[in-house]
Design a protein around this motif. Structure first.
Motif, PDB file in Angstrom:
ATOM      1  N   SER A  30       0.845  -1.191   0.000  1.00  0.00           N
ATOM      2  CA  SER A  30       0.000   0.000   0.000  1.00  0.00           C
ATOM      3  C   SER A  30       0.881   1.242   0.000  1.00  0.00           C
ATOM      4  CB  SER A  30      -0.947   0.020   1.195  1.00  0.00           C
ATOM      5  OG  SER A  30      -0.231   0.146   2.400  1.00  0.00           O
ATOM      6  N   ALA A  32       0.850   5.290   1.350  1.00  0.00           N
ATOM      7  CA  ALA A  32       0.201   6.319   2.150  1.00  0.00           C
ATOM      8  C   ALA A  32       0.288   7.633   1.367  1.00  0.00           C
ATOM      9  CB  ALA A  32       0.835   6.413   3.526  1.00  0.00           C
ATOM     10  N   SER A  52      -3.000  12.607   0.512  1.00  0.00           N
ATOM     11  CA  SER A  52      -3.100  11.425   1.364  1.00  0.00           C
ATOM     12  C   SER A  52      -3.673  10.253   0.578  1.00  0.00           C
ATOM     13  CB  SER A  52      -4.012  11.731   2.558  1.00  0.00           C
ATOM     14  OG  SER A  52      -5.352  11.883   2.122  1.00  0.00           O
ATOM     15  N   SER A  53      -3.648   9.090   1.190  1.00  0.00           N
ATOM     16  CA  SER A  53      -4.196   7.912   0.521  1.00  0.00           C
ATOM     17  C   SER A  53      -5.692   8.078   0.271  1.00  0.00           C
ATOM     18  CB  SER A  53      -3.936   6.662   1.359  1.00  0.00           C
ATOM     19  OG  SER A  53      -4.511   6.818   2.655  1.00  0.00           O
ATOM     20  N   ARG A  71      -4.536  11.413  -7.537  1.00  0.00           N
ATOM     21  CA  ARG A  71      -3.897  10.104  -7.570  1.00  0.00           C
ATOM     22  C   ARG A  71      -4.896   9.049  -7.988  1.00  0.00           C
ATOM     23  NH1 ARG A  71      -1.847   8.825  -1.603  1.00  0.00           N
ATOM     24  NH2 ARG A  71      -1.632   6.680  -2.378  1.00  0.00           N
ATOM     25  N   ASN A  73      -5.208   5.268  -7.082  1.00  0.00           N
ATOM     26  CA  ASN A  73      -4.655   4.229  -6.208  1.00  0.00           C
ATOM     27  C   ASN A  73      -4.560   2.870  -6.898  1.00  0.00           C
ATOM     28  OD1 ASN A  73      -4.319   6.016  -4.063  1.00  0.00           O
ATOM     29  ND2 ASN A  73      -6.356   5.611  -3.235  1.00  0.00           N
ATOM     30  N   ASN A  76      -1.339   3.089  -8.670  1.00  0.00           N
ATOM     31  CA  ASN A  76      -0.199   3.578  -7.878  1.00  0.00           C
ATOM     32  C   ASN A  76       0.447   4.785  -8.546  1.00  0.00           C
ATOM     33  OD1 ASN A  76      -0.458   1.630  -5.824  1.00  0.00           O
ATOM     34  ND2 ASN A  76       0.796   0.161  -6.949  1.00  0.00           N
ATOM     35  N   TYR A 108       6.435   2.075   6.915  1.00  0.00           N
ATOM     36  CA  TYR A 108       6.419   2.729   5.609  1.00  0.00           C
ATOM     37  C   TYR A 108       7.817   3.231   5.266  1.00  0.00           C
ATOM     38  CZ  TYR A 108       1.362   2.569   5.291  1.00  0.00           C
ATOM     39  OH  TYR A 108       0.054   2.131   5.191  1.00  0.00           O
TER      40      TYR A 108
END
Length: 122
Positions: A30, A32, A52-53, A71, A73, A76, A108
């Motif tokens: 994942s 962040a 942020s995620s 972004r 997700n 990525n 992380y």
């Protein structure tokens, strides 16, 4: 283990736009926060914007209202839409991501891309 590859830099005139992309690949469980930093000639690397995620953005005053970070997700990937560019936006833009490598580690790790040059002429 993790690679960040930026693209989309170039030479533009003041007032024009550019869109940067940064794709992360490798061993990724994942991600962040992701962000963009700028390093002007002879200067230190400074924060431009982060996301942020969950998609919450932060912008420095210098770019607020002109730049938009987003972004994807699933891919990525983080993007930076830069509008109304100014000569002072010139520099190498670096992508940064805080990556969790596996489900077994809660730690992380911070990774950087190689940078992409943005030059804005007056």
């Amino acid at each position: 283990q993790v690679q960040l590859v930026e693209s989309g830099g170039g030479l533009v005139q003041a007032g024009e736009s550019l869109r940067l992309s940064c794709a992360a690949s490798g061993t990724i469980f994942s991600i962040a926060a992701m962000g963009w930093y700028r390093q002007a000639p002879g200067q230190q690397r400074d924060l431009v914007t982060t996301i942020s995620s969950g998609g919450s953005p932060f912008y420095t005053d210098a770019v607020k209202g002109r730049f938009t970070i987003s972004r994807d997700n699933a891919k990525n990937t983080v993007y930076l839409q830069m509008n109304s560019l100014k000569p002072e936006d010139t520099g190498v833009y670096y992508c940064n991501a805080d990556v969790r490598l596996t489900r077994y580690s809660g730690r992380y790790h911070s990774y950087w891309g190689q940078g992409t040059q943005v030059t804005v002429s007056s």
